[in-house]
Design a protein around this motif. Sequence first.
Motif, PDB file in Angstrom:
ATOM      1  N   GLU A 126      25.957 -19.003  20.016  1.00 28.85           N
ATOM      2  CA  GLU A 126      27.377 -18.841  20.348  1.00 28.85           C
ATOM      3  C   GLU A 126      28.218 -20.052  19.947  1.00 28.85           C
ATOM      4  O   GLU A 126      29.351 -20.208  20.391  1.00 28.85           O
ATOM      5  N   ARG A 154      32.471 -26.823  21.210  1.00 30.19           N
ATOM      6  CA  ARG A 154      32.509 -25.534  20.537  1.00 30.19           C
ATOM      7  C   ARG A 154      32.471 -25.750  19.031  1.00 30.19           C
ATOM      8  O   ARG A 154      33.303 -26.474  18.480  1.00 30.19           O
ATOM      9  N   VAL A 165      31.605 -20.779  14.061  1.00 28.30           N
ATOM     10  CA  VAL A 165      30.559 -19.757  13.980  1.00 28.30           C
ATOM     11  C   VAL A 165      30.645 -19.050  12.625  1.00 28.30           C
ATOM     12  O   VAL A 165      31.724 -18.799  12.109  1.00 28.30           O
ATOM     13  N   ASN A 166      29.484 -18.751  12.070  1.00 31.38           N
ATOM     14  CA  ASN A 166      29.432 -18.147  10.731  1.00 31.38           C
ATOM     15  C   ASN A 166      28.250 -17.202  10.547  1.00 31.38           C
ATOM     16  O   ASN A 166      27.943 -16.809   9.423  1.00 31.38           O
ATOM     17  N   ARG A 173      26.937 -13.898  12.811  1.00 33.15           N
ATOM     18  CA  ARG A 173      26.851 -12.980  13.944  1.00 33.15           C
ATOM     19  C   ARG A 173      27.313 -13.628  15.247  1.00 33.15           C
ATOM     20  O   ARG A 173      26.735 -13.428  16.318  1.00 33.15           O
ATOM     21  N   GLY A 174      28.370 -14.434  15.155  1.00 34.35           N
ATOM     22  CA  GLY A 174      28.911 -15.089  16.327  1.00 34.35           C
ATOM     23  C   GLY A 174      28.217 -16.374  16.708  1.00 34.35           C
ATOM     24  O   GLY A 174      28.509 -16.945  17.770  1.00 34.35           O
ATOM     25  N   HIS A 175      27.312 -16.865  15.846  1.00 33.23           N
ATOM     26  CA  HIS A 175      26.562 -18.088  16.123  1.00 33.23           C
ATOM     27  C   HIS A 175      26.834 -19.119  15.019  1.00 33.23           C
ATOM     28  O   HIS A 175      27.353 -18.799  13.943  1.00 33.23           O
ATOM     29  N   HIS A 176      26.454 -20.343  15.296  1.00 41.03           N
ATOM     30  CA  HIS A 176      26.632 -21.457  14.363  1.00 41.03           C
ATOM     31  C   HIS A 176      25.352 -21.613  13.545  1.00 41.03           C
ATOM     32  O   HIS A 176      24.266 -21.761  14.104  1.00 41.03           O
ATOM     33  N   ASP A 233      19.841 -11.453  16.634  1.00 44.45           N
ATOM     34  CA  ASP A 233      20.740 -12.420  15.997  1.00 44.45           C
ATOM     35  C   ASP A 233      20.008 -13.675  15.546  1.00 44.45           C
ATOM     36  O   ASP A 233      20.648 -14.665  15.182  1.00 44.45           O
TER      37      ASP A 233
END
Length: 338
Positions: A70, A81, A84-85, A87-90, A194
Amino acid sequence: MSDSALRIGSADGVELDVLPLGATVQRLVVTGGDGVRRNVVLGHATEQEYLDSTDYLGAVVGRYANRVAEGRFVLDGVEHRLGVNDRGHHLHGGPDGFDRRTWEVVRHDADRVELALVSPDGDQGYPGRLQAWASYAVEGSSVVVDLRARSDAPTLANLTSHAYFALDGDVAGTSVLDHRLRVPAAEWTPIDADAIPLGGEEPVEGTPFDLRGGPRVRDVLGAPHPQLADAGGVDHDYVVTGSGLRTVAEVVSPASRTRLEVRSDRPALQVYTGNNLDGTARSLAGHPLERYAGLALEPQVPPDSPNRPGAPGCVLRPDETWSARIEWHFSAALEDEA
Protein backbone atom coordinates in the motif's frame (compact mmCIF):
# COMPACT_ATOMS: atom_id res chain seq x y z
CA MET A 1 27.12 -0.66 -28.45
CA SER A 2 24.83 2.26 -27.62
CA ASP A 3 26.30 5.76 -27.95
CA SER A 4 25.88 6.24 -24.19
CA ALA A 5 27.05 2.79 -23.09
CA LEU A 6 30.16 2.49 -20.95
CA ARG A 7 32.15 -0.62 -21.90
CA ILE A 8 34.51 -2.46 -19.58
CA GLY A 9 36.28 -5.81 -19.81
CA SER A 10 37.85 -7.30 -22.92
CA ALA A 11 36.76 -8.57 -26.32
CA ASP A 12 38.14 -12.04 -25.56
CA GLY A 13 36.96 -12.25 -21.95
CA VAL A 14 34.00 -10.82 -20.07
CA GLU A 15 32.74 -7.67 -21.79
CA LEU A 16 30.13 -5.48 -20.09
CA ASP A 17 28.16 -2.47 -21.33
CA VAL A 18 26.57 -0.22 -18.69
CA LEU A 19 24.17 2.66 -19.38
CA PRO A 20 24.06 5.79 -17.18
CA LEU A 21 20.26 5.56 -17.41
CA GLY A 22 19.36 3.40 -14.44
CA ALA A 23 23.02 2.32 -13.98
CA THR A 24 21.77 -0.42 -16.30
CA VAL A 25 23.54 -3.56 -17.48
CA GLN A 26 22.68 -3.46 -21.18
CA ARG A 27 24.97 -6.18 -22.52
CA LEU A 28 27.17 -8.85 -20.95
CA VAL A 29 29.18 -11.05 -23.28
CA VAL A 30 30.94 -14.22 -22.10
CA THR A 31 32.36 -17.31 -23.78
CA GLY A 32 30.18 -20.34 -23.17
CA GLY A 33 31.39 -23.82 -22.41
CA ASP A 34 30.78 -24.61 -26.09
CA GLY A 35 33.31 -21.95 -27.10
CA VAL A 36 30.74 -19.51 -28.50
CA ARG A 37 30.62 -15.90 -27.30
CA ARG A 38 27.14 -14.67 -26.38
CA ASN A 39 25.35 -11.77 -24.75
CA VAL A 40 23.82 -13.46 -21.70
CA VAL A 41 21.56 -10.67 -20.38
CA LEU A 42 18.39 -9.08 -21.68
CA GLY A 43 18.60 -5.44 -22.74
CA HIS A 44 17.05 -2.88 -25.05
CA ALA A 45 18.69 -1.03 -27.95
CA THR A 46 17.57 2.51 -27.01
CA GLU A 47 17.04 4.55 -23.88
CA GLN A 48 13.47 5.28 -24.92
CA GLU A 49 12.71 1.56 -24.88
CA TYR A 50 13.90 1.41 -21.27
CA LEU A 51 11.73 4.41 -20.35
CA ASP A 52 8.72 2.85 -22.08
CA SER A 53 9.20 -0.46 -20.26
CA THR A 54 8.08 -1.65 -16.85
CA ASP A 55 10.38 -4.69 -16.86
CA TYR A 56 13.44 -3.04 -15.22
CA LEU A 57 15.82 -4.85 -17.58
CA GLY A 58 19.31 -4.70 -16.08
CA ALA A 59 18.63 -1.62 -13.93
CA VAL A 60 19.68 -0.78 -10.40
CA VAL A 61 16.35 -0.45 -8.61
CA GLY A 62 15.71 1.56 -5.45
CA ARG A 63 15.44 3.11 -2.98
CA TYR A 64 13.57 -0.06 -2.04
CA ALA A 65 13.67 -3.04 -4.37
CA ASN A 66 10.55 -5.22 -4.44
CA ARG A 67 7.24 -4.17 -2.84
CA VAL A 68 6.05 -2.05 0.06
CA ALA A 69 2.40 -2.87 0.75
CA GLU A 70 0.00 0.00 0.00
CA GLY A 71 3.01 2.29 -0.35
CA ARG A 72 3.20 2.98 3.36
CA PHE A 73 5.58 2.33 6.24
CA VAL A 74 6.20 3.71 9.71
CA LEU A 75 9.71 4.80 10.72
CA ASP A 76 10.48 6.12 14.19
CA GLY A 77 6.76 6.59 14.81
CA VAL A 78 6.14 8.62 11.65
CA GLU A 79 4.08 7.22 8.76
CA HIS A 80 5.46 7.77 5.27
CA ARG A 81 3.44 7.42 2.08
CA LEU A 82 5.25 6.29 -1.06
CA GLY A 83 4.25 6.50 -4.70
CA VAL A 84 2.35 3.42 -5.86
CA ASN A 85 2.90 1.80 -9.25
CA ASP A 86 1.84 -1.86 -8.96
CA ARG A 87 -1.76 -2.74 -8.06
CA GLY A 88 -1.86 -0.05 -5.40
CA HIS A 89 1.55 -0.96 -3.97
CA HIS A 90 5.05 0.52 -4.18
CA LEU A 91 7.41 -1.46 -6.44
CA HIS A 92 11.15 -1.01 -7.06
CA GLY A 93 11.29 2.59 -5.88
CA GLY A 94 7.99 3.83 -7.22
CA PRO A 95 6.72 5.47 -10.42
CA ASP A 96 9.99 7.36 -10.87
CA GLY A 97 12.53 5.01 -9.33
CA PHE A 98 16.28 4.88 -9.74
CA ASP A 99 15.91 2.84 -12.93
CA ARG A 100 14.52 5.95 -14.65
CA ARG A 101 17.26 8.34 -13.51
CA THR A 102 20.43 9.22 -15.36
CA TRP A 103 23.29 8.46 -12.99
CA GLU A 104 26.51 10.49 -12.98
CA VAL A 105 29.60 8.68 -14.24
CA VAL A 106 32.32 9.19 -11.62
CA ARG A 107 34.81 6.62 -12.90
CA HIS A 108 35.31 4.70 -16.12
CA ASP A 109 38.44 2.77 -16.97
CA ALA A 110 39.23 -0.50 -18.71
CA ASP A 111 37.81 -2.81 -16.07
CA ARG A 112 35.62 -0.67 -13.82
CA VAL A 113 32.78 1.85 -14.02
CA GLU A 114 31.25 3.70 -11.08
CA LEU A 115 28.09 5.80 -11.14
CA ALA A 116 26.43 8.04 -8.56
CA LEU A 117 22.96 9.40 -7.95
CA VAL A 118 21.42 11.89 -5.54
CA SER A 119 17.83 11.25 -4.44
CA PRO A 120 16.44 14.36 -2.70
CA ASP A 121 14.49 14.41 0.54
CA GLY A 122 10.88 13.43 -0.21
CA ASP A 123 11.74 11.67 -3.47
CA GLN A 124 8.87 9.21 -4.15
CA GLY A 125 7.82 9.83 -0.55
CA TYR A 126 11.05 8.69 1.12
CA PRO A 127 12.54 10.80 3.91
CA GLY A 128 16.11 12.05 3.74
CA ARG A 129 18.51 13.10 1.00
CA LEU A 130 20.11 9.87 -0.15
CA GLN A 131 23.35 9.48 -2.09
CA ALA A 132 23.75 6.21 -3.96
CA TRP A 133 26.68 4.65 -5.79
CA ALA A 134 26.81 1.64 -8.13
CA SER A 135 30.05 0.16 -9.40
CA TYR A 136 30.72 -2.67 -11.83
CA ALA A 137 34.11 -4.33 -12.12
CA VAL A 138 35.26 -7.12 -14.44
CA GLU A 139 37.60 -9.45 -12.58
CA GLY A 140 38.73 -12.41 -14.67
CA SER A 141 35.62 -14.37 -15.61
CA SER A 142 33.45 -12.50 -13.13
CA VAL A 143 31.53 -9.26 -12.71
CA VAL A 144 31.46 -7.67 -9.25
CA VAL A 145 28.62 -5.26 -8.46
CA ASP A 146 28.98 -3.01 -5.42
CA LEU A 147 26.08 -0.84 -4.25
CA ARG A 148 26.33 1.80 -1.51
CA ALA A 149 24.12 4.49 -0.02
CA ARG A 150 24.20 7.23 2.62
CA SER A 151 21.42 9.45 3.91
CA ASP A 152 21.17 12.62 6.00
CA ALA A 153 18.03 11.33 7.76
CA PRO A 154 16.61 7.92 8.67
CA THR A 155 15.21 6.24 5.56
CA LEU A 156 14.95 2.88 3.80
CA ALA A 157 17.69 1.36 1.65
CA ASN A 158 17.39 -1.85 -0.34
CA LEU A 159 18.96 -1.47 -3.77
CA THR A 160 19.65 -4.36 -6.10
CA SER A 161 20.44 -5.27 -9.68
CA HIS A 162 17.48 -6.34 -11.79
CA ALA A 163 19.57 -8.07 -14.47
CA TYR A 164 17.81 -10.81 -16.46
CA PHE A 165 20.03 -13.71 -17.48
CA ALA A 166 19.55 -15.78 -20.63
CA LEU A 167 22.56 -18.08 -20.95
CA ASP A 168 21.72 -19.21 -24.50
CA GLY A 169 22.08 -15.66 -25.79
CA ASP A 170 19.98 -12.95 -27.41
CA VAL A 171 18.38 -15.21 -30.01
CA ALA A 172 14.83 -15.16 -31.38
CA GLY A 173 12.53 -17.56 -29.55
CA THR A 174 14.99 -18.48 -26.84
CA SER A 175 13.89 -18.96 -23.23
CA VAL A 176 15.25 -20.06 -19.88
CA LEU A 177 12.86 -23.01 -19.62
CA ASP A 178 15.63 -25.57 -20.05
CA HIS A 179 18.06 -23.79 -17.75
CA ARG A 180 18.74 -25.53 -14.46
CA LEU A 181 18.32 -23.32 -11.42
CA ARG A 182 19.67 -24.06 -7.96
CA VAL A 183 18.90 -21.83 -4.97
CA PRO A 184 20.27 -23.01 -1.59
CA ALA A 185 17.25 -21.95 0.43
CA ALA A 186 15.13 -24.01 2.82
CA GLU A 187 12.36 -21.39 3.05
CA TRP A 188 10.33 -19.29 0.62
CA THR A 189 7.67 -16.58 0.99
CA PRO A 190 4.10 -17.24 -0.22
CA ILE A 191 2.35 -14.14 -1.61
CA ASP A 192 -1.16 -12.90 -2.25
CA ALA A 193 -2.63 -11.96 -5.64
CA ASP A 194 -0.82 -8.59 -5.46
CA ALA A 195 2.56 -10.25 -4.74
CA ILE A 196 2.54 -9.07 -1.10
CA PRO A 197 3.71 -11.63 1.50
CA LEU A 198 0.84 -13.53 3.10
CA GLY A 199 2.73 -13.87 6.34
CA GLY A 200 5.93 -15.65 7.31
CA GLU A 201 8.20 -17.93 5.36
CA GLU A 202 7.39 -21.59 4.74
CA PRO A 203 9.59 -24.63 4.10
CA VAL A 204 10.33 -25.41 0.44
CA GLU A 205 10.37 -29.12 1.25
CA GLY A 206 7.69 -30.97 -0.70
CA THR A 207 6.81 -28.00 -2.93
CA PRO A 208 7.78 -26.96 -6.48
CA PHE A 209 9.64 -24.06 -4.84
CA ASP A 210 12.36 -26.42 -3.64
CA LEU A 211 15.23 -25.42 -5.92
CA ARG A 212 18.02 -26.96 -3.87
CA GLY A 213 18.53 -29.80 -6.33
CA GLY A 214 18.81 -27.60 -9.42
CA PRO A 215 15.65 -28.55 -11.36
CA ARG A 216 14.89 -27.36 -14.87
CA VAL A 217 12.89 -24.15 -14.88
CA ARG A 218 10.40 -25.88 -17.18
CA ASP A 219 9.70 -28.56 -14.59
CA VAL A 220 9.23 -26.02 -11.80
CA LEU A 221 6.75 -23.97 -13.82
CA GLY A 222 4.88 -27.08 -14.93
CA ALA A 223 4.18 -28.25 -11.40
CA PRO A 224 0.63 -27.85 -10.08
CA HIS A 225 0.65 -25.18 -7.39
CA PRO A 226 -1.72 -22.22 -6.88
CA GLN A 227 1.17 -19.83 -6.23
CA LEU A 228 2.72 -20.64 -9.60
CA ALA A 229 -0.64 -20.32 -11.33
CA ASP A 230 -1.42 -16.95 -9.72
CA ALA A 231 1.96 -15.42 -10.56
CA GLY A 232 2.29 -17.04 -13.99
CA GLY A 233 5.57 -18.58 -12.83
CA VAL A 234 8.05 -17.90 -10.06
CA ASP A 235 8.12 -14.36 -8.64
CA HIS A 236 8.96 -15.20 -5.06
CA ASP A 237 11.40 -14.48 -2.28
CA TYR A 238 13.81 -17.10 -0.93
CA VAL A 239 15.59 -16.99 2.42
CA VAL A 240 19.06 -18.11 1.38
CA THR A 241 20.99 -20.37 3.75
CA GLY A 242 23.94 -18.80 5.54
CA SER A 243 25.10 -15.21 5.89
CA GLY A 244 27.74 -12.94 4.44
CA LEU A 245 29.08 -13.31 0.92
CA ARG A 246 27.99 -16.74 -0.30
CA THR A 247 26.44 -18.54 -3.24
CA VAL A 248 22.77 -17.58 -3.52
CA ALA A 249 21.99 -19.13 -6.92
CA GLU A 250 23.49 -21.24 -9.69
CA VAL A 251 22.18 -21.41 -13.24
CA VAL A 252 23.30 -23.86 -15.91
CA SER A 253 22.39 -23.94 -19.58
CA PRO A 254 22.79 -27.43 -21.04
CA ALA A 255 22.55 -26.01 -24.58
CA SER A 256 25.43 -23.54 -24.37
CA ARG A 257 27.19 -25.40 -21.54
CA THR A 258 27.40 -22.13 -19.62
CA ARG A 259 27.30 -21.88 -15.86
CA LEU A 260 26.51 -18.79 -13.77
CA GLU A 261 27.11 -18.63 -10.04
CA VAL A 262 25.54 -15.66 -8.22
CA ARG A 263 27.09 -14.66 -4.91
CA SER A 264 25.77 -12.01 -2.55
CA ASP A 265 25.81 -10.84 1.05
CA ARG A 266 22.06 -10.07 1.09
CA PRO A 267 19.77 -12.22 3.30
CA ALA A 268 17.26 -13.08 0.58
CA LEU A 269 16.86 -13.58 -3.15
CA GLN A 270 13.89 -12.70 -5.33
CA VAL A 271 13.59 -15.22 -8.17
CA TYR A 272 11.60 -14.05 -11.18
CA THR A 273 11.14 -16.15 -14.31
CA GLY A 274 10.09 -13.32 -16.62
CA ASN A 275 6.40 -14.15 -16.33
CA ASN A 276 5.19 -10.74 -17.52
CA LEU A 277 7.33 -10.46 -20.63
CA ASP A 278 4.74 -10.54 -23.40
CA GLY A 279 6.56 -9.97 -26.68
CA THR A 280 5.74 -6.26 -26.98
CA ALA A 281 9.26 -5.12 -26.01
CA ARG A 282 12.33 -6.02 -28.03
CA SER A 283 15.78 -7.19 -27.06
CA LEU A 284 19.07 -5.52 -27.87
CA ALA A 285 19.27 -7.64 -31.02
CA GLY A 286 15.69 -6.71 -31.97
CA HIS A 287 13.88 -9.92 -31.00
CA PRO A 288 10.52 -9.87 -29.17
CA LEU A 289 10.96 -10.56 -25.46
CA GLU A 290 8.50 -13.35 -24.84
CA ARG A 291 7.43 -14.87 -21.53
CA TYR A 292 10.31 -16.70 -19.79
CA ALA A 293 12.94 -15.10 -22.05
CA GLY A 294 15.07 -14.25 -19.03
CA LEU A 295 15.65 -15.08 -15.40
CA ALA A 296 16.06 -12.30 -12.81
CA LEU A 297 17.93 -13.17 -9.62
CA GLU A 298 17.68 -10.19 -7.27
CA PRO A 299 19.59 -10.29 -3.96
CA GLN A 300 17.82 -8.07 -1.39
CA VAL A 301 15.89 -8.07 1.87
CA PRO A 302 12.46 -9.75 1.72
CA PRO A 303 9.49 -7.90 0.22
CA ASP A 304 7.56 -5.53 2.48
CA SER A 305 10.22 -5.83 5.20
CA PRO A 306 9.40 -2.35 6.61
CA ASN A 307 5.95 -3.67 7.56
CA ARG A 308 6.97 -7.14 8.75
CA PRO A 309 8.12 -7.41 12.38
CA GLY A 310 11.20 -9.58 12.58
CA ALA A 311 12.14 -9.17 8.93
CA PRO A 312 15.75 -8.25 8.11
CA GLY A 313 16.44 -4.58 8.69
CA CYS A 314 16.38 -2.08 5.85
CA VAL A 315 16.60 1.20 7.80
CA LEU A 316 19.54 3.44 6.95
CA ARG A 317 20.52 6.08 9.50
CA PRO A 318 22.73 9.14 8.99
CA ASP A 319 25.78 7.68 10.74
CA GLU A 320 25.74 4.52 8.60
CA THR A 321 26.74 3.43 5.11
CA TRP A 322 24.45 0.87 3.51
CA SER A 323 26.20 -1.55 1.15
CA ALA A 324 25.54 -4.68 -0.86
CA ARG A 325 27.74 -6.87 -3.00
CA ILE A 326 26.62 -9.06 -5.90
CA GLU A 327 29.00 -11.22 -7.93
CA TRP A 328 28.33 -13.02 -11.21
CA HIS A 329 30.83 -15.80 -11.86
CA PHE A 330 30.84 -17.49 -15.27
CA SER A 331 32.37 -20.84 -16.18
CA ALA A 332 31.93 -23.84 -18.44
CA ALA A 333 29.27 -26.24 -17.24
CA LEU A 334 30.48 -29.66 -16.24
CA GLU A 335 29.26 -32.60 -18.27
CA ASP A 336 27.08 -33.92 -15.45
CA GLU A 337 25.54 -30.44 -15.03
CA ALA A 338 24.64 -30.18 -18.69
